[in-house]
Motif scaffolding. Sequence first.
Motif, short mmCIF file in Angstrom:
data_model
loop_
_atom_site.label_atom_id
_atom_site.label_comp_id
_atom_site.label_asym_id
_atom_site.label_seq_id
_atom_site.Cartn_x
_atom_site.Cartn_y
_atom_site.Cartn_z
N GLY A 1 0.83 -1.21 0.00
CA GLY A 1 0.00 0.00 0.00
C GLY A 1 0.86 1.25 0.00
O GLY A 1 2.00 1.25 0.46
N GLN A 2 0.28 2.32 -0.56
CA GLN A 2 0.96 3.61 -0.63
C GLN A 2 0.03 4.66 -0.04
O GLN A 2 -1.19 4.47 0.03
CB GLN A 2 1.27 3.97 -2.08
N GLU A 3 0.58 5.78 0.34
CA GLU A 3 -0.23 6.87 0.90
C GLU A 3 -1.33 7.29 -0.09
O GLU A 3 -2.44 7.63 0.33
CB GLU A 3 0.65 8.06 1.28
N SER A 4 -1.04 7.23 -1.38
CA SER A 4 -2.04 7.63 -2.38
C SER A 4 -3.25 6.68 -2.41
O SER A 4 -4.29 7.03 -2.97
CB SER A 4 -1.41 7.70 -3.77
N ASP A 5 -3.13 5.51 -1.79
CA ASP A 5 -4.26 4.57 -1.71
C ASP A 5 -5.25 4.95 -0.62
O ASP A 5 -6.39 4.48 -0.61
CB ASP A 5 -3.76 3.14 -1.40
N ARG A 6 -4.83 5.76 0.35
CA ARG A 6 -5.62 6.00 1.55
C ARG A 6 -7.06 6.45 1.27
O ARG A 6 -7.99 5.89 1.86
CB ARG A 6 -4.92 7.00 2.47
N PRO A 7 -7.33 7.43 0.41
CA PRO A 7 -8.73 7.84 0.21
C PRO A 7 -9.62 6.67 -0.24
O PRO A 7 -10.73 6.49 0.28
CB PRO A 7 -8.65 8.93 -0.85
N PHE A 8 -9.13 5.88 -1.18
CA PHE A 8 -9.92 4.74 -1.64
C PHE A 8 -10.09 3.71 -0.53
O PHE A 8 -11.18 3.18 -0.32
CB PHE A 8 -9.28 4.08 -2.86
N LEU A 9 -9.00 3.39 0.16
CA LEU A 9 -9.06 2.35 1.19
C LEU A 9 -9.97 2.76 2.34
O LEU A 9 -10.66 1.91 2.91
CB LEU A 9 -7.66 2.01 1.69
#
Length: 148
Positions: A13-21
């Motif tokens: 996982g990457q920080e850019s995944d956070r909104p979706f996750l």
Amino acid sequence: MSITVNKILIRPGQESDRPFLRTLYLHARRDAWPWLDDAEWQLEDFDAATRDEAIWVAEQDGHRLGFASIWSNDNFLHNLFVDPGYQNVGVGRLLLEQAQKTFTGTGALKCLVKNERAVAFYQRHGWHIESTGDSPDGEYYLMHYRKG
């Protein structure tokens, strides 16, 4: 290290995944646990539920399909959620296999007893019920997976 099977990529996982996750975590819990009162649930619950955990993301053609989060020091699979629209196509299995590869010994997880579909999923993939316990969300099974 990332793996691709049937065009589904399992990657860290990457920080850019956070909104979706965050969104997936909110909606997938509602789908998996319809008997719980979700009135207080919010997007930021994901942040608290995965703090200091290794996160693996399933992705296909740039679309995130699910995630697993692991307390690595304890070989503990804390979360595994798949977008309800992508269940039963192997995403959960691939995330579970990735989690199991990270274990250095016996893996563990807790699964709510009422979540019969998830209990059956884990049992199909070699997990065994070791004991039961109580949590604020209800009775759970403590399940173990032994690396073979």
